[in-house]
Design an enzyme around this catalytic site. Structure first.
Site, PDB file in Angstrom:
ATOM      1  N   LYS A  18      15.102  81.136  31.047  1.00  0.00           N
ATOM      2  CA  LYS A  18      14.469  79.807  30.942  1.00  0.00           C
ATOM      3  C   LYS A  18      15.175  78.947  29.894  1.00  0.00           C
ATOM      4  CE  LYS A  18      10.263  77.719  29.056  1.00  0.00           C
ATOM      5  NZ  LYS A  18      10.455  77.473  27.632  1.00  0.00           N
ATOM      6  N   ASN A  19      15.409  79.505  28.691  1.00  0.00           N
ATOM      7  CA  ASN A  19      15.951  78.666  27.615  1.00  0.00           C
ATOM      8  C   ASN A  19      17.407  78.282  27.854  1.00  0.00           C
ATOM      9  OD1 ASN A  19      13.486  78.689  26.377  1.00  0.00           O
ATOM     10  ND2 ASN A  19      13.992  80.257  24.887  1.00  0.00           N
ATOM     11  N   ARG A  45       9.305  69.906  27.045  1.00  0.00           N
ATOM     12  CA  ARG A  45      10.098  70.071  25.819  1.00  0.00           C
ATOM     13  C   ARG A  45      11.602  69.930  26.097  1.00  0.00           C
ATOM     14  NH1 ARG A  45       9.391  69.736  20.425  1.00  0.00           N
ATOM     15  NH2 ARG A  45      11.190  70.656  19.459  1.00  0.00           N
ATOM     16  N   ASP A  61       5.159  73.892  24.008  1.00  0.00           N
ATOM     17  CA  ASP A  61       4.150  74.757  23.409  1.00  0.00           C
ATOM     18  C   ASP A  61       3.592  74.182  22.110  1.00  0.00           C
ATOM     19  OD1 ASP A  61       3.982  76.824  25.188  1.00  0.00           O
ATOM     20  OD2 ASP A  61       5.658  77.922  24.317  1.00  0.00           O
ATOM     21  N   ASP A 117      10.574  84.586  20.085  1.00  0.00           N
ATOM     22  CA  ASP A 117       9.830  84.617  21.351  1.00  0.00           C
ATOM     23  C   ASP A 117       9.316  86.007  21.713  1.00  0.00           C
ATOM     24  OD1 ASP A 117      10.053  81.943  21.742  1.00  0.00           O
ATOM     25  OD2 ASP A 117      11.693  82.028  23.178  1.00  0.00           O
TER      26      ASP A 117
END
Length: 435
Positions: free
Chosen positions: A23-24, A98, A122, A320
């Site tokens: 994802k990141n 984000r 988040d 994370d």
């Protein structure tokens, strides 16, 4: 009506699971298509809410988006509509996400301007954007803040190289500055640059497009600007957070699980940190095999003192996965101090674990002491709400190990970061359903 997961816990799972694309990494790589007018093909893109929303945002900005199959897309930013940035629709989209902050660098470098409301994401404590803007200002960007939270950045001429020392090794901040610097005139040096594998992936992709970047993988990047960049193909790494989550899940539920295609050399301290918590792992080629374990024991330091697991910028342990390490420790033998340095609201989910029967003392917003139950008492199922992506999955792992039924509300938070997690866990034998 928002969705919930109903979980019947206490069942061992078994089988193979394939981690999704990272994802990141996806959020950076997809923004990077804006630095060129040529086509860029990206594969192993995870099908999750945050990534799909970013792809939608780029499409609405005029980027041609074509889904070539499953996890592969082709992007071409040869006709970007700068007027779209002035619309209420753009403001609404960018606010919800984000990752939208990483369009700043490429847009400023290629078109000389960009604007953005304060992005969402988040709620895990303060996440200032100063590193992004200070870096882009050093390259020649001029910043205007309208109201409390609308940012406009522009450059009168071409961006120019600069020497900078970042106040924090922000991953998204470094990505933004790198994407600005590759098209700037002259040489840029970025010291205290983030050096996560995702950022290395971004740099390698830009180099294939014609960028000149030295020091990839270190915290000192030297970038010589070029006139223009071409297209490329890129395959994303598997998501290391998912890999760590599945290791923790196997230990908590006493399951035998094989995690496929892990790109093990890119995992840094993750496997060893879980080994310190007593979890046995075997590497089989590029797969990680976690055998079923009845019990696992937390290591101590050589002098017998209590182990600390803390987050750190890469190559340290990723923040994370601290939520996962904390949950895993609740059923270990022994005691551990979990120290979450980066975000001050990330440990607040422990009250739900305490309600389930875990022995945890929250010392302050950053530190929790976990006294493991050594699987002598199972956690008990309760109803709980997922506060953020990572805590959501930690609670899901707790629920799968607990006795009885748990209900997890607000699972949209989990969907933002984990693709079809219920379906993939069902394939391992988990009793989980979406209601």
């Amino acid at each position: 009506m928002s969705a919930a997961f109903e979980v019947i816990g206490g069942q061992p799972l078994r089988g193979e699971i394939v981690p999704q694309g990272a994802k990141n990494e996806a959020l950076q790589i997809i923004c990077a298509v804006l630095v060129t007018a040529e086509p860029v093909t990206i594969s192993n893109i995870p099908d999750i809410r945050d990534v799909n929303k970013l792809i939608e945002l780029l499409a609405d900005m005029g980027v041609k988006v074509e889904r070539l199959g499953g996890d592969t897309y082709r992007f071409q930013a040869d006709d970007v509509n700068l007027q779209y940035l002035d619309t209420p629709a753009f403001v609404k989209q960018a606010r919800e996400l984000r990752g939208s902050v990483m369009i700043l660098g490429p847009m400023l470098a290629r078109f000389g301007k960009c604007q953005l409301p304060k992005p969402g994401g988040d709620k895990i404590g303060r996440r200032p954007l100063d590193t992004h803007f200070v870096g882009l200002q050093k390259l020649g960007g001029e910043l205007k803040v309208e109201g409390t939270d609308f940012y406009k950045i522009s450059s009168p001429g071409k961006l120019h190289g600069a020497h900078m020392l970042l106040d924090e090794a922000s991953v998204t901040g470094t990505a933004n500055i790198v994407m600005g610097a590759v098209l700037a005139e002259g040489t840029t040096t970025i010291y205290n640059a983030a050096c996560e594998p995702y950022l290395q992936q971004l740099c390698k992709m830009l180099v294939r497009m014609g960028a000149k970047i030295q020091g990839i993988g270190s915290n000192l990047l030297t970038i010589e600007g070029v006139e223009r960049l071409g297209g490329t193909e890129h395959r994303m790494l598997p998501d290391m957070i998912e890999i760590g989550s599945f290791i923790g899940l196997a230990a908590m539920t006493g399951s035998e699980i094989t995690i496929k295609d892990c790109q093990i050399p890119e995992l840094g301290l993750i496997p060893d940190t879980f080994r310190k918590l007593g979890i046995k792992l075997e590497y089989r080629g590029d797969d990680i095999y976690v055998p079923a374990q009845d019990r696992y024991e937390i290591a101590t330091y050589l002098d017998g003192s209590i182990l600390t697991v803390s987050d750190h910028t890469w190559p340290g342990f990723t923040p994370d996965l601290l939520s996962i390490a904390l949950v895993v420790a609740t059923q270990a033998k022994g005691t551990v101090l979990i120290h979450q340095k980066m975000f001050e609201s990330r440990l607040f989910f422990v009250d739900k674990l305490i309600d389930m029967g875990a022995q945890i003392t929250l010392c302050d917003p950053h530190r929790a002491i976990v006294i493991g139950l050594d699987k002598r008492h199972a956690l008990r199922g309760i109803t709980m709400t997922s506060p953020d992506i990572r805590a959501g999955v930690a609670l899901l792992i707790a629920a799968l190990s607990a006795e009885g039924k748990s209900t997890i509300l607000n699972v949209e938070q989990i969907d933002r970061g984990y693709q079809n997690i219920d379906g993939r866990l069902q394939a391992l034998g988990a009793q989980i359903k979406r209601v």
